[in-house]
Design an enzyme around this catalytic site. Sequence first.
Site, short mmCIF file in Angstrom:
data_model
loop_
_atom_site.label_atom_id
_atom_site.label_comp_id
_atom_site.label_asym_id
_atom_site.label_seq_id
_atom_site.Cartn_x
_atom_site.Cartn_y
_atom_site.Cartn_z
N ASP A 1 40.41 42.94 39.47
CA ASP A 1 40.60 41.52 39.79
C ASP A 1 41.58 41.47 40.96
O ASP A 1 42.17 42.48 41.35
CB ASP A 1 41.14 40.75 38.57
CG ASP A 1 41.25 39.24 38.83
OD1 ASP A 1 40.43 38.71 39.61
OD2 ASP A 1 42.15 38.60 38.28
N SER A 2 41.79 40.25 41.46
CA SER A 2 42.79 40.07 42.52
C SER A 2 44.21 40.26 41.95
O SER A 2 45.14 40.54 42.70
CB SER A 2 42.68 38.67 43.09
OG SER A 2 42.92 37.72 42.06
N CYS B 1 36.52 39.51 37.80
CA CYS B 1 36.86 38.56 38.85
C CYS B 1 35.64 37.69 39.15
O CYS B 1 34.62 38.19 39.67
CB CYS B 1 37.29 39.30 40.12
SG CYS B 1 37.65 38.19 41.49
N GLU C 1 50.43 34.20 38.72
CA GLU C 1 50.98 35.41 39.34
C GLU C 1 52.51 35.39 39.34
O GLU C 1 53.15 36.43 39.25
CB GLU C 1 50.44 35.55 40.77
CG GLU C 1 48.98 35.94 40.84
CD GLU C 1 48.70 37.36 40.34
OE1 GLU C 1 49.45 38.27 40.71
OE2 GLU C 1 47.76 37.53 39.55
N CYS D 1 37.74 31.25 36.14
CA CYS D 1 38.58 32.20 36.88
C CYS D 1 39.35 32.93 35.78
O CYS D 1 39.85 32.29 34.85
CB CYS D 1 39.53 31.48 37.81
SG CYS D 1 40.88 32.52 38.43
N HIS E 1 42.15 34.15 35.60
CA HIS E 1 43.56 33.75 35.42
C HIS E 1 43.70 32.55 34.47
O HIS E 1 44.76 32.35 33.89
CB HIS E 1 44.19 33.35 36.77
CG HIS E 1 44.56 34.51 37.65
ND1 HIS E 1 43.63 35.28 38.30
CD2 HIS E 1 45.79 35.01 38.00
CE1 HIS E 1 44.26 36.20 39.02
NE2 HIS E 1 45.57 36.05 38.86
N1 DGL Z 1 40.89 35.88 38.83
C1 DGL Z 1 39.94 35.77 39.88
C2 DGL Z 1 38.69 35.07 39.46
O1 DGL Z 1 38.27 35.22 38.34
C3 DGL Z 1 40.46 35.45 41.27
C4 DGL Z 1 41.66 34.57 41.37
C5 DGL Z 1 42.23 34.47 42.78
O2 DGL Z 1 42.83 35.45 43.23
O3 DGL Z 1 42.07 33.43 43.42
O4 DGL Z 1 38.05 34.40 40.23
#
Ligand code: DGL
Length: 259
Positions: A6-7, A69, A147, A178, A180
């Site tokens: 993931d990011s 991600c 984050e 997402c 996150h």
């Molecule tokens: N967690 C990621 C997703 O599921 C990317 C979040 C990001 O870095 O913008 O899309």
Amino acid sequence: MLGLFDSGLGGLTVVRRVRELLPAHDLLFFADQAHVPYGDRTPEDLLRLLHHNLAWLDSRGVDAIVMACNTSCAMAERFGWPQTRAPVLDLIESAALAVERSGFTRVGVVATAATASSGAYGRKIRARVPHAAVYETGAPDLVPLVEAGKLGGPEARAAVERACASLPANLDAVLLACTHFPILDAHFAAVLGSGVVRIDPALVQAERTFALVTELGLAPGTGQLECASNGDPQRFGAGLEHLIGDLHPEVHRLQGVEG
Ligand code: DGL
């Protein structure tokens, strides 16, 4: 060994679900924190990062890649999946399957800006549920909060309120699209109310991972959980401790990944 990326910290929500179903399989998770947030980047940039991250996991010899991600999956839906040695499990496909199984037809999708503007969720859901009404909205404020570890308090609540403000009334469900966002689930629950079901695609993704492991005949390992980031080591360590400290991650390569 299963590979995930993931990011940033969001992918750990997928790691946790996979770990619940496959406690003895070895996992390798990469957080591309040098480039977080992904959601504000251009499609071309995101496609380049997708290629890079898949190639890195392939080079580590993983048996399968479990996408953690959504934004990367949205780019693959638009441009096609890069070639990989290991099979790849698409997270948006899991989300669409979750909607199909639920029987819901009025569905909100709260995602990163890049995912929402790609329209990938709408296309994938309608491929399974043609009469579904899908409302996609981008929520750029949430990933930076997660984050930074700012999870409780009025700032996170207000950001989730903003994220949900453009969704129509009378939805059956909202997809936390997402990885996150499930970390902010308590805020989503409070803002959306008990009449709207929250769907975390990671649950079906973990189920499909279990099925793939069975299909490929992948033997269990020692239950190792290796986590790597190319971002700030201290911030990553603190995030890991907070989110999956109970899973005892081994942090081998904090700065060993180029990006
Ligand atoms: N967690 C990621 C997703 O599921 C990317 C979040 C990001 O870095 O913008 O899309």
